[in-house]
Design an enzyme around this catalytic site. Structure first.
Site, mmCIF file in Angstrom:
data_model
loop_
_atom_site.group_PDB
_atom_site.id
_atom_site.type_symbol
_atom_site.label_atom_id
_atom_site.label_comp_id
_atom_site.label_asym_id
_atom_site.label_seq_id
_atom_site.Cartn_x
_atom_site.Cartn_y
_atom_site.Cartn_z
ATOM 1 N N THR A 1 0.613 7.245 13.134
ATOM 2 C CA THR A 1 0.009 6.218 12.269
ATOM 3 C C THR A 1 0.573 4.849 12.616
ATOM 4 O OG1 THR A 1 -0.263 7.850 10.514
ATOM 5 C CG2 THR A 1 -0.434 5.547 9.871
ATOM 6 N N GLY B 1 6.685 4.737 8.527
ATOM 7 C CA GLY B 1 5.970 5.996 8.423
ATOM 8 C C GLY B 1 5.999 6.754 9.728
ATOM 9 N N SER B 2 4.979 7.579 9.923
ATOM 10 C CA SER B 2 4.975 8.480 11.073
ATOM 11 C C SER B 2 4.648 7.734 12.366
ATOM 12 C CB SER B 2 3.954 9.590 10.838
ATOM 13 O OG SER B 2 2.670 9.041 10.840
ATOM 14 N N CYS C 1 14.211 8.961 7.359
ATOM 15 C CA CYS C 1 13.864 8.672 8.764
ATOM 16 C C CYS C 1 15.102 8.599 9.644
ATOM 17 C CB CYS C 1 13.012 7.413 8.869
ATOM 18 S SG CYS C 1 13.628 6.055 7.912
ATOM 19 N N GLU D 1 9.848 15.656 15.669
ATOM 20 C CA GLU D 1 10.457 15.452 14.348
ATOM 21 C C GLU D 1 9.868 16.435 13.330
ATOM 22 O OE1 GLU D 1 11.490 11.441 11.940
ATOM 23 O OE2 GLU D 1 9.363 11.784 12.223
ATOM 24 N N GLU E 1 8.724 0.637 11.563
ATOM 25 C CA GLU E 1 9.917 1.483 11.442
ATOM 26 C C GLU E 1 9.401 2.917 11.440
ATOM 27 O OE1 GLU E 1 12.180 3.892 10.387
ATOM 28 O OE2 GLU E 1 12.495 3.016 8.397
ATOM 29 N N LYS F 1 0.881 -1.173 0.000
ATOM 30 C CA LYS F 1 0.000 0.000 0.000
ATOM 31 C C LYS F 1 0.920 1.225 0.000
ATOM 32 C CE LYS F 1 -1.947 3.010 1.699
ATOM 33 N NZ LYS F 1 -1.750 4.385 1.167
HETATM 34 O O1 TXE Z 1 2.501 9.720 7.072
HETATM 35 P P1 TXE Z 1 1.727 8.400 7.530
HETATM 36 P P2 TXE Z 1 2.021 10.954 6.167
HETATM 37 C C1 TXE Z 1 6.142 12.007 8.898
HETATM 38 C C2 TXE Z 1 6.380 13.372 8.315
HETATM 39 C C3 TXE Z 1 5.068 13.760 7.714
HETATM 40 C C4 TXE Z 1 4.092 13.044 8.616
HETATM 41 C C5 TXE Z 1 2.782 12.690 7.971
HETATM 42 O O2 TXE Z 1 6.701 14.251 9.362
HETATM 43 O O3 TXE Z 1 4.860 15.152 7.714
HETATM 44 O O4 TXE Z 1 4.744 11.848 8.987
HETATM 45 O O5 TXE Z 1 3.017 12.068 6.706
HETATM 46 C C6 TXE Z 1 -0.584 4.962 5.464
HETATM 47 N N1 TXE Z 1 -3.682 2.569 8.781
HETATM 48 N N2 TXE Z 1 6.671 10.924 8.085
HETATM 49 O O6 TXE Z 1 0.625 11.334 6.508
HETATM 50 O O7 TXE Z 1 0.347 8.713 7.943
HETATM 51 C C7 TXE Z 1 -0.448 6.056 4.438
HETATM 52 O O8 TXE Z 1 -1.443 5.903 3.441
HETATM 53 C C8 TXE Z 1 -2.760 2.072 7.944
HETATM 54 C C9 TXE Z 1 7.796 10.235 8.634
HETATM 55 O O9 TXE Z 1 2.322 10.642 4.758
HETATM 56 O O10 TXE Z 1 2.596 7.732 8.506
HETATM 57 C C10 TXE Z 1 0.967 5.820 3.948
HETATM 58 O O11 TXE Z 1 0.967 4.761 2.999
HETATM 59 N N3 TXE Z 1 -2.020 2.834 7.134
HETATM 60 C C11 TXE Z 1 8.092 8.995 7.941
HETATM 61 C C12 TXE Z 1 1.694 5.383 5.219
HETATM 62 O O12 TXE Z 1 0.671 4.954 6.121
HETATM 63 C C13 TXE Z 1 -2.214 4.158 7.158
HETATM 64 C C14 TXE Z 1 7.833 8.881 6.511
HETATM 65 C C15 TXE Z 1 2.491 6.481 5.889
HETATM 66 O O13 TXE Z 1 1.642 7.542 6.179
HETATM 67 C C16 TXE Z 1 -3.183 4.745 7.999
HETATM 68 C C17 TXE Z 1 6.670 9.626 6.080
HETATM 69 C C18 TXE Z 1 -3.928 3.875 8.836
HETATM 70 N N4 TXE Z 1 -4.837 4.350 9.688
HETATM 71 C C19 TXE Z 1 6.163 10.632 6.858
HETATM 72 N N5 TXE Z 1 -3.154 6.078 7.790
HETATM 73 C C20 TXE Z 1 9.275 8.187 8.425
HETATM 74 N N6 TXE Z 1 9.752 8.409 9.622
HETATM 75 O O14 TXE Z 1 9.758 7.321 7.727
HETATM 76 C C21 TXE Z 1 -2.215 6.323 6.856
HETATM 77 N N7 TXE Z 1 -1.646 5.161 6.465
#
Ligand code: TXE
Length: 495
Positions: free
Chosen positions: A250, A246-247, A302, A399, A268, A193
């Protein structure tokens, strides 16, 4: 300026109707259309259909059928060979994939080629090398055997099943390949996804995988709103494992949902990574180290450092020289091969970074350089240097995930080390010194999943990667990934 020309194949790819990749076929789906926006121009470059429950069902069913059928029937060595063939295909399509990535994420074309595609190829080849080497062990059994018979035990390493990989926008190819290659070489199949912001690269990679011979259903991609699709994928009965990058918020939700169903989950997440510079480094060495640690890909990595601890006698000179260097960085189109600062990946992210820097300014931190967007279209933000008031400044705790370094002086190395460790997160850290004794001792005491000495950010497939504390759990790469994508079955026999 050396602006690369967009390939005809990329232009026609963007014009196509996109959605998902399910059971070996591109599958537009019927969901609502979502715009894919080029962050360098803020203009739409493509459309993609959001997934819905039918798409999730089709992808999970295809992955499950491949898991018990065609992929299970593919020998371990053949699986490795397919990963190698995909690596070769990605190498042949390097420029095409890099351009698609740059147009969707704003990553500079040089990084898209060198980090996204070339590193993905390297990781595919590394994981291919594990094919045929993932196995259990035999063991002696100590239960007393009656009447002279013998007992023997052994373990089997079994693939978990369908792995759901949830991918962020910062490395849409590389992070997908980390998860996908690890799963596939263990005998699992995958449903990926991608982020809503970068939905296209893995559609193309999945097509290439099918062309080189991956059986239908082994690799599936479903696009759409993570808040909607995430729970559907995680809760699906065919989902055997979740791997997420990701974040933090989430990730915590994903972890809770998977754990509630007793499904293994690798998380991660981000953090607030620290870099500690000791007094024996020269000002120039410190400036070079800070740029390497904090500003790669506009800080959207990250593992990037965001908290910098510098000796008090050198802080001001380092910040002055650092600001001079950053001021010379070329802010340009990411398709310009000389571009050093491209846009941030999306508008929401730009707004977040800008909001945090404004808040820091209002709270009394000093913005030494940057802190605003340059006067041009797109989601650009200048590389930024913040001299914070104290360890408790918001900038030392939250962050930004942007090109924003926050700096604090120290007088006592022990206290600096305590500040490095005074964080709820622990993904990565670095220590910079020519003193071997201190480098070894401080690196051992730093609380992070990976610690670099005199370097930062670079990852190698042979070294496990993952966080401690609030930065997640599980490990990718090295031999450690095997634990995350297989389960042990014990067998005992009497003979
Ligand atoms: O991240 P999300 P977003 C940080 C960065 C950014 C903030 C938000 O600061 O401004 O996070 O970014 C999926 N259940 N990072 O909104 O929400 C979503 O569709 C399952 C840090 O893009 O973490 C995407 O595929 N999945 C980071 C993935 O999760 C869900 C890298 C990541 O999205 C979901 C990116 C749910 N309920 C952003 N909601 C790092 N540290 O690597 C969303 N997603």
């Amino acid at each position: 300026m050396n602006q690369v020309a967009i390939l005809e194949t990329v232009k026609s790819f963007f014009q196509r109707e996109h959605g998902h990749f399910i059971n070996g076929l591109s599958h537009p789906g019927k969901g609502a259309l979502r715009q894919v926006v080029n962050p360098a121009t803020a203009q739409q470059v493509a459309h993609v259909h959001d997934g819905c429950v039918e798409d999730v069902e089709a992808a999970m069913t295809a992955a499950q059928q491949a898991f018990t059928g065609s992929w299970a029937a593919t020998s371990a060595l053949a699986r490795g060979n397919l990963l190698l063939k995909l690596a070769d295909a990605m190498e042949r399509h390097r420029e095409e994939l890099a351009q698609i990535e740059t147009l969707c994420s704003g990553k500079t074309i040089v990084l898209s080629r060198g980090l996204e595609v070339d590193q993905a190829v390297a990781f595919l080849r590394y994981f291919a090398g594990w094919a045929g080497k993932i196995c259990g062990e035999t063991t002696d059994i100590s239960i007393p055997a009656a009447q002279g018979e013998k007992l023997r035990g052994y373990t089997l390493r079994e693939p978990l099943g369908v792995v759901v990989g949830i991918i962020p926008w910062n490395f849409s190819i590389l992070i997908s390949i980390w998860k996908m290659a690890a799963a596939l070489v263990c005998g699992c199949t995958v449903v990926l996804k991608p982020s809503e912001y970068t939905p296209l690269t893995m559609l193309r990679v999945a097509q290439l995988a099918t062309e080189v011979g991956f059986p239908a259903g082994a690799i599936n991609v479903v696009n759409g709103d993570g808040r909607l699709l995430g729970p559907m994928l995680i809760e699906h009965p065919f989902c055997a494992k979740v791997t997420f990058t990701g974040s933090v918020p989430t990730g915590r939700g994903v972890g809770n949902s998977a754990s509630a169903l007793a499904k293994p989950v690798t998380l991660e997440l981000g953090g607030k990574n620290a870099a500690l510079f000791l007094d024996d480094m020269t000002v120039e060495e410190m400036v070079n180290g800070i740029i390497e640690a904090g500003y790669l890909n506009q800080g959207q990595v990250c593992a990037s450092a965001e908290r910098f601890y510098l000796p008090s006698g050198k802080l001001d000179e380092v910040l002055e020289k650092l600001s001079q260097r950053l001021a010379q960085f070329r802010v340009a189109s990411p398709l310009d091969e000389a571009c050093q600062i491209g846009p941030l990946a999306n508008k929401a992210h730009l707004d977040k970074v800008l909001g945090m820097v404004n808040q820091a300014r209002e709270e009394g931190d000093e913005i030494v350089y940057g802190g605003c967007s340059p006067d041009q279209p797109g989601y650009y933000f200048l590389p930024t240097v913040v001299k914070v008031r104290s360890e408790n400044s918001m900038m030392m705790r939250e962050e930004t995930f942007g090109p924003v370094g926050s700096f604090l002086a120290y007088d006592d190395e022990e206290k600096a080390l305590a500040m490095v460790n005074n964080s709820p997160f622990g993904l990565a850290a670095s220590v910079w010194t020519h003193n071997l004794h201190k480098a070894m001792r401080y690196s051992e005491r730093m609380q992070a999943g990976i610690v670099w000495i005199n370097m930062h950010t670079l990852l190698d497939p042979a070294l496990p990667f993952g966080g401690i504390k609030g930065s997640g759990n599980g490990r990718e790469f090295g031999s450690a990934f095997i634990n995350d994508y297989t389960r042990l079955k014990s067998v005992m026999m009497r003979y």
